[in-house]
Design an enzyme around this catalytic site. Sequence first.
Site, PDB file in Angstrom:
ATOM      1  N   ASP A 181       5.025  -1.571  -3.782  1.00  0.00           N
ATOM      2  CA  ASP A 181       4.354  -1.960  -2.557  1.00  0.00           C
ATOM      3  C   ASP A 181       4.567  -0.788  -1.584  1.00  0.00           C
ATOM      4  OD1 ASP A 181       3.384  -3.706  -0.408  1.00  0.00           O
ATOM      5  OD2 ASP A 181       5.488  -3.732   0.235  1.00  0.00           O
ATOM      6  N   LEU A 182       3.759  -0.665  -0.546  1.00  0.00           N
ATOM      7  CA  LEU A 182       3.947   0.441   0.403  1.00  0.00           C
ATOM      8  C   LEU A 182       4.654  -0.016   1.688  1.00  0.00           C
ATOM      9  CD1 LEU A 182       0.471   2.266   0.090  1.00  0.00           C
ATOM     10  CD2 LEU A 182       2.681   3.076  -0.768  1.00  0.00           C
ATOM     11  N   ASP A 183       3.950  -0.824   2.501  1.00  0.00           N
ATOM     12  CA  ASP A 183       4.472  -1.193   3.825  1.00  0.00           C
ATOM     13  C   ASP A 183       5.791  -1.954   3.737  1.00  0.00           C
ATOM     14  OD1 ASP A 183       2.154  -0.101   4.842  1.00  0.00           O
ATOM     15  OD2 ASP A 183       1.140  -2.031   5.102  1.00  0.00           O
ATOM     16  N   ASP A 219       8.850  -5.775  -0.837  1.00  0.00           N
ATOM     17  CA  ASP A 219       9.691  -6.498   0.130  1.00  0.00           C
ATOM     18  C   ASP A 219       9.270  -7.948   0.311  1.00  0.00           C
ATOM     19  OD1 ASP A 219       7.269  -5.430   1.553  1.00  0.00           O
ATOM     20  OD2 ASP A 219       8.123  -6.618   3.183  1.00  0.00           O
TER      21      ASP A 219
END
Length: 238
Positions: free
Chosen positions: A16-18, A188
């Site tokens: 995932d990025l954010d 997250d």
Amino acid sequence: MRFYRPLGQISAITFDLDDTLYDNRLVIQRTEQEALAFVQRYHPALSNLENTEFHRLRQSLRETEPDIYHDVTEWRRRAVERAMLDAGLTAEEAAAGANAAMVNFAKWRSRIDVPEETHDTLRKLGKKWPLVAITNGNAQPELFGLGDYFEFVLRAGPDGRSKPFSDMYHLAAERLGVAIGDILHVGDDLTTDVAGAVRCGMQACWIKPEGADLLQASDSRLLPHVEISRLASLTTLI
Ligand SMILES: [Mg+2]
């Protein structure tokens, strides 16, 4: 690193990025402010546009087009276009204005301070495994120095429905040419990342937000395979 399920073979890692590879909160806050200011300045008829009105437009778009939320970029562009039309701009002006607003949005959105720890970790992991980014958002890793670590980036909208739907998880496995069960997904969010990945047969690593507790979290439906507090912990898997 805390283990909840036994880890199996790992042939690739998806991220995932954010809020997984960098802290997204301040960036998005500033971006939202700048995005609104841009639209307000774009035309005198828009100078009084407020955030609440913009959010109302977004919600009403979602009511008429329930699937639009999968593509947050297109959803935003359409809402800006709608606001401009409502303010009396012509269709052509509104289309051009919405595009300009999106260019401005992408500029602010990309001003992300990526921690050195993220660079170090991705560099080390990338020597052993192919890495892929899977995002529901609109961040473009190539614009803030993370593009080179990934084999490819999948984004909700163009590449399928948003997580926790399995579209992008399956697409990642297919493009990588590895069994879906041999992929470790790191994220997250307990719903979109952990439950989404586990449900389609992937292994999942939860990067715990500060102060969060798996056993107290209201959205912990499926246990991840592992839990970490810092991204760098992943290098112990090498
Ligand atoms: Mg996230």
